[in-house]
Scaffold this motif. Structure first.
Motif, PDB file in Angstrom:
ATOM      1  N   ASN A  71       0.818  -1.203   0.000  1.00  0.00           N
ATOM      2  CA  ASN A  71       0.000   0.000   0.000  1.00  0.00           C
ATOM      3  C   ASN A  71       0.860   1.265   0.000  1.00  0.00           C
ATOM      4  O   ASN A  71       1.324   1.712   1.052  1.00  0.00           O
ATOM      5  CB  ASN A  71      -0.922  -0.009   1.221  1.00  0.00           C
ATOM      6  CG  ASN A  71      -1.930   1.118   1.182  1.00  0.00           C
ATOM      7  OD1 ASN A  71      -2.108   1.774   0.166  1.00  0.00           O
ATOM      8  ND2 ASN A  71      -2.598   1.353   2.291  1.00  0.00           N
ATOM      9  N   PHE A  72       1.048   1.841  -1.183  1.00  0.00           N
ATOM     10  CA  PHE A  72       1.749   3.112  -1.286  1.00  0.00           C
ATOM     11  C   PHE A  72       0.807   4.293  -1.045  1.00  0.00           C
ATOM     12  O   PHE A  72       1.263   5.385  -0.710  1.00  0.00           O
ATOM     13  CB  PHE A  72       2.404   3.241  -2.667  1.00  0.00           C
ATOM     14  CG  PHE A  72       3.642   2.411  -2.822  1.00  0.00           C
ATOM     15  CD1 PHE A  72       4.895   2.942  -2.553  1.00  0.00           C
ATOM     16  CD2 PHE A  72       3.552   1.090  -3.221  1.00  0.00           C
ATOM     17  CE1 PHE A  72       6.032   2.166  -2.692  1.00  0.00           C
ATOM     18  CE2 PHE A  72       4.688   0.313  -3.354  1.00  0.00           C
ATOM     19  CZ  PHE A  72       5.934   0.851  -3.095  1.00  0.00           C
ATOM     20  N   CYS A  73      -0.492   4.089  -1.218  1.00  0.00           N
ATOM     21  CA  CYS A  73      -1.448   5.177  -1.005  1.00  0.00           C
ATOM     22  C   CYS A  73      -1.410   5.645   0.445  1.00  0.00           C
ATOM     23  O   CYS A  73      -1.407   6.852   0.720  1.00  0.00           O
ATOM     24  CB  CYS A  73      -2.858   4.714  -1.379  1.00  0.00           C
ATOM     25  SG  CYS A  73      -3.109   4.442  -3.153  1.00  0.00           S
ATOM     26  N   GLY A  74      -1.423   4.707   1.381  1.00  0.00           N
ATOM     27  CA  GLY A  74      -1.352   5.085   2.784  1.00  0.00           C
ATOM     28  C   GLY A  74      -0.066   5.798   3.128  1.00  0.00           C
ATOM     29  O   GLY A  74      -0.058   6.775   3.891  1.00  0.00           O
ATOM     30  N   MET A  75       1.050   5.352   2.561  1.00  0.00           N
ATOM     31  CA  MET A  75       2.339   5.967   2.857  1.00  0.00           C
ATOM     32  C   MET A  75       2.401   7.398   2.325  1.00  0.00           C
ATOM     33  O   MET A  75       2.926   8.303   2.989  1.00  0.00           O
ATOM     34  CB  MET A  75       3.462   5.133   2.244  1.00  0.00           C
ATOM     35  CG  MET A  75       4.859   5.674   2.487  1.00  0.00           C
ATOM     36  SD  MET A  75       6.127   4.647   1.711  1.00  0.00           S
ATOM     37  CE  MET A  75       5.713   4.867  -0.030  1.00  0.00           C
ATOM     38  N   LEU A 227      -4.979  11.377  -3.443  1.00  0.00           N
ATOM     39  CA  LEU A 227      -4.881  10.052  -4.053  1.00  0.00           C
ATOM     40  C   LEU A 227      -5.466  10.005  -5.460  1.00  0.00           C
ATOM     41  O   LEU A 227      -5.441   8.951  -6.091  1.00  0.00           O
ATOM     42  CB  LEU A 227      -5.595   9.023  -3.184  1.00  0.00           C
ATOM     43  CG  LEU A 227      -5.021   8.820  -1.778  1.00  0.00           C
ATOM     44  CD1 LEU A 227      -5.829   7.771  -1.035  1.00  0.00           C
ATOM     45  CD2 LEU A 227      -3.558   8.434  -1.833  1.00  0.00           C
ATOM     46  N   ALA A 228      -5.992  11.119  -5.942  1.00  0.00           N
ATOM     47  CA  ALA A 228      -6.650  11.106  -7.250  1.00  0.00           C
ATOM     48  C   ALA A 228      -5.715  10.645  -8.359  1.00  0.00           C
ATOM     49  O   ALA A 228      -6.119   9.900  -9.266  1.00  0.00           O
ATOM     50  CB  ALA A 228      -7.213  12.492  -7.566  1.00  0.00           C
ATOM     51  N   ASN A 229      -4.457  11.084  -8.318  1.00  0.00           N
ATOM     52  CA  ASN A 229      -3.496  10.713  -9.356  1.00  0.00           C
ATOM     53  C   ASN A 229      -2.629   9.524  -8.964  1.00  0.00           C
ATOM     54  O   ASN A 229      -1.784   9.090  -9.755  1.00  0.00           O
ATOM     55  CB  ASN A 229      -2.592  11.903  -9.678  1.00  0.00           C
ATOM     56  CG  ASN A 229      -3.351  13.052 -10.313  1.00  0.00           C
ATOM     57  OD1 ASN A 229      -4.307  12.841 -11.051  1.00  0.00           O
ATOM     58  ND2 ASN A 229      -2.948  14.278 -10.019  1.00  0.00           N
ATOM     59  N   VAL A 230      -2.825   9.019  -7.751  1.00  0.00           N
ATOM     60  CA  VAL A 230      -1.984   7.934  -7.261  1.00  0.00           C
ATOM     61  C   VAL A 230      -2.597   6.570  -7.545  1.00  0.00           C
ATOM     62  O   VAL A 230      -1.880   5.587  -7.740  1.00  0.00           O
ATOM     63  CB  VAL A 230      -1.732   8.104  -5.744  1.00  0.00           C
ATOM     64  CG1 VAL A 230      -0.873   6.969  -5.202  1.00  0.00           C
ATOM     65  CG2 VAL A 230      -1.075   9.443  -5.462  1.00  0.00           C
ATOM     66  N   ILE A 231      -3.919   6.494  -7.599  1.00  0.00           N
ATOM     67  CA  ILE A 231      -4.592   5.203  -7.729  1.00  0.00           C
ATOM     68  C   ILE A 231      -4.184   4.452  -9.000  1.00  0.00           C
ATOM     69  O   ILE A 231      -3.929   3.238  -8.941  1.00  0.00           O
ATOM     70  CB  ILE A 231      -6.118   5.398  -7.654  1.00  0.00           C
ATOM     71  CG1 ILE A 231      -6.520   5.719  -6.205  1.00  0.00           C
ATOM     72  CG2 ILE A 231      -6.866   4.173  -8.152  1.00  0.00           C
ATOM     73  CD1 ILE A 231      -7.996   5.945  -6.001  1.00  0.00           C
ATOM     74  N   PRO A 232      -4.093   5.086 -10.191  1.00  0.00           N
ATOM     75  CA  PRO A 232      -3.639   4.321 -11.362  1.00  0.00           C
ATOM     76  C   PRO A 232      -2.235   3.741 -11.187  1.00  0.00           C
ATOM     77  O   PRO A 232      -1.964   2.616 -11.623  1.00  0.00           O
ATOM     78  CB  PRO A 232      -3.683   5.361 -12.493  1.00  0.00           C
ATOM     79  CG  PRO A 232      -4.680   6.372 -12.038  1.00  0.00           C
ATOM     80  CD  PRO A 232      -4.510   6.457 -10.558  1.00  0.00           C
ATOM     81  N   ILE A 233      -1.352   4.507 -10.534  1.00  0.00           N
ATOM     82  CA  ILE A 233       0.003   3.998 -10.288  1.00  0.00           C
ATOM     83  C   ILE A 233      -0.043   2.844  -9.298  1.00  0.00           C
ATOM     84  O   ILE A 233       0.678   1.851  -9.439  1.00  0.00           O
ATOM     85  CB  ILE A 233       0.899   5.136  -9.775  1.00  0.00           C
ATOM     86  CG1 ILE A 233       0.931   6.282 -10.791  1.00  0.00           C
ATOM     87  CG2 ILE A 233       2.310   4.638  -9.492  1.00  0.00           C
ATOM     88  CD1 ILE A 233       1.707   7.496 -10.326  1.00  0.00           C
ATOM     89  N   GLN A 234      -0.895   2.960  -8.280  1.00  0.00           N
ATOM     90  CA  GLN A 234      -1.038   1.881  -7.304  1.00  0.00           C
ATOM     91  C   GLN A 234      -1.550   0.606  -7.976  1.00  0.00           C
ATOM     92  O   GLN A 234      -1.077  -0.495  -7.671  1.00  0.00           O
ATOM     93  CB  GLN A 234      -2.000   2.305  -6.200  1.00  0.00           C
ATOM     94  CG  GLN A 234      -2.253   1.250  -5.134  1.00  0.00           C
ATOM     95  CD  GLN A 234      -1.054   0.997  -4.268  1.00  0.00           C
ATOM     96  OE1 GLN A 234      -0.656   1.840  -3.466  1.00  0.00           O
ATOM     97  NE2 GLN A 234      -0.449  -0.176  -4.412  1.00  0.00           N
ATOM     98  N   ASP A 235      -2.494   0.746  -8.909  1.00  0.00           N
ATOM     99  CA  ASP A 235      -2.990  -0.419  -9.633  1.00  0.00           C
ATOM    100  C   ASP A 235      -1.876  -1.075 -10.450  1.00  0.00           C
ATOM    101  O   ASP A 235      -1.787  -2.310 -10.527  1.00  0.00           O
ATOM    102  CB  ASP A 235      -4.141  -0.018 -10.549  1.00  0.00           C
ATOM    103  CG  ASP A 235      -5.420   0.287  -9.779  1.00  0.00           C
ATOM    104  OD1 ASP A 235      -5.515  -0.126  -8.607  1.00  0.00           O
ATOM    105  OD2 ASP A 235      -6.314   0.938 -10.351  1.00  0.00           O
ATOM    106  N   ILE A 240       2.059  -5.532 -11.300  1.00  0.00           N
ATOM    107  CA  ILE A 240       3.433  -6.012 -11.509  1.00  0.00           C
ATOM    108  C   ILE A 240       3.856  -6.931 -10.364  1.00  0.00           C
ATOM    109  O   ILE A 240       4.447  -7.997 -10.581  1.00  0.00           O
ATOM    110  CB  ILE A 240       4.389  -4.817 -11.634  1.00  0.00           C
ATOM    111  CG1 ILE A 240       4.082  -4.033 -12.918  1.00  0.00           C
ATOM    112  CG2 ILE A 240       5.844  -5.291 -11.651  1.00  0.00           C
ATOM    113  CD1 ILE A 240       4.847  -2.736 -13.041  1.00  0.00           C
ATOM    114  N   THR A 241       3.554  -6.523  -9.141  1.00  0.00           N
ATOM    115  CA  THR A 241       3.934  -7.340  -7.994  1.00  0.00           C
ATOM    116  C   THR A 241       3.172  -8.649  -7.973  1.00  0.00           C
ATOM    117  O   THR A 241       3.731  -9.713  -7.663  1.00  0.00           O
ATOM    118  CB  THR A 241       3.693  -6.561  -6.692  1.00  0.00           C
ATOM    119  OG1 THR A 241       4.327  -5.289  -6.771  1.00  0.00           O
ATOM    120  CG2 THR A 241       4.240  -7.310  -5.496  1.00  0.00           C
ATOM    121  N   MET A 242       1.901  -8.607  -8.303  1.00  0.00           N
ATOM    122  CA  MET A 242       1.108  -9.833  -8.316  1.00  0.00           C
ATOM    123  C   MET A 242       1.575 -10.787  -9.402  1.00  0.00           C
ATOM    124  O   MET A 242       1.612 -12.000  -9.196  1.00  0.00           O
ATOM    125  CB  MET A 242      -0.370  -9.497  -8.508  1.00  0.00           C
ATOM    126  CG  MET A 242      -1.298 -10.677  -8.292  1.00  0.00           C
ATOM    127  SD  MET A 242      -1.223 -11.332  -6.613  1.00  0.00           S
ATOM    128  CE  MET A 242      -1.987 -10.005  -5.704  1.00  0.00           C
TER     129      MET A 242
END
Length: 272
Positions: A71-75, A227-235, A240-242
């Motif tokens: 979870n990078f969004c929380g950080m 988080l508006a611009n972060v969610i696509p990067i988080q996905d 990639i990690t999955m």
């Protein structure tokens, strides 16, 4: 849940009565599909898992990676919020800090809850506090989530409020609603489902006692979540990690295949 007013005739134009104001402000609350709820979900780590994988991979590895979090969004949000602290209060035209403000600030536990207000504003784009008085007439500050409060600004103003309403629900599902305008305070008691059966009291402050905290506000448009611009990067990070985790799980059980081999069978038709 909040029970909206029933059997009321729709009105056209500016609200005039308390129940019309409540109908209007209730419609401004974020619904279940509002983007602010998506931002809250991503901040808490409830994100897409195996979102871009084929169904057979989901069936095979969903339980394996069910508790996985990256979870990078929380950080990102916490990195900003931990730097937002209220140190002191100053009154214009006076030297030093205002000690009285510090007293009721701490009496309202805002030295702890102020970070929660900032956090909600960073995640959802807005948060609120209600400034009122207790039974002894001492000032109090109450933080309120944007999911429980809606406000209306005066025409042409970005700071002056015309009305605000707070919609609360207790542990037994009973609603309690408070509407503030410059002239009156309208309260619907717990357990009362009809919004036109509240009690009207004069507003001694002659102003709406609600302070909005809006994150990255603009002259036009709604406040902006961090988080508006972060969610696509988080996905993308999740995918990639999955994929890497899925590949490592497959590589842990190597398999060999042979093509073009004719299997010899015995008289009973079983492989030799």
């Amino acid at each position: 849940m909040i029970v909206p007013p029933g059997s009321h005739t729709p009105f056209i134009g500016k609200p005039q009565t308390p129940d019309q104001w409540l109908m209007y402000l209730y419609g401004k609350l974020p619904g279940f599909d509002h983007s602010s709820r998506l931002y809250s979900s991503y901040y808490e780590g409830h994100q897409q898992k195996l979102a871009f994988s084929q169904m057979r991979y989901k069936l095979a590895f969903a339980s394996v990676f069910e508790q996985w979090r990256d979870n990078f969004c929380g950080m990102i949000v916490d990195a900003t919020n931990e730097r937002l602290n209220v140190d002191s209060f100053r009154v214009p035209g006076e030297e030093g800090t205002d000690k009285d403000a510090r007293v009721f600030w701490q009496r309202s536990s805002m030295d702890a809850y102020s970070n929660a207000v900032h956090l909600e504003a960073l995640i959802q784009g807005r948060a609120y506090v209600v400034v009122w008085a207790d039974a002894e007439g001492e000032p109090t500050i109450t933080p309120v989530s944007a999911e429980r409060m809606a406000v209306s600004y005066k025409a042409g103003s970005l700071s002056e409020l015309e009305a605000a309403a707070r919609f609360e629900v207790d542990s037994w599902g009973r609603q309690q609603i408070t509407l503030w305008t410059e002239n009156y305070v309208y309260e619907v008691a717990y357990g009362t489902t009809e919004w036109d059966k509240g009690e009207t009291l004069p507003n001694p402050f002659k102003r709406v006692p609600v302070v909005p905290f809006e994150n990255r506000s603009r002259l036009l448009g709604d406040p902006f979540s961090d988080l508006a611009n972060v969610i696509p990067i988080q996905d993308a990070i999740n995918k990639i990690t999955m994929d890497a985790l899925t590949a490592s799980e497959m590589a842990a059980f190597p398999q060999r295949y042979v093509t073009g081999l004719e299997i010899v069978e015995d008289a009973q038709g079983k492989p030799v």
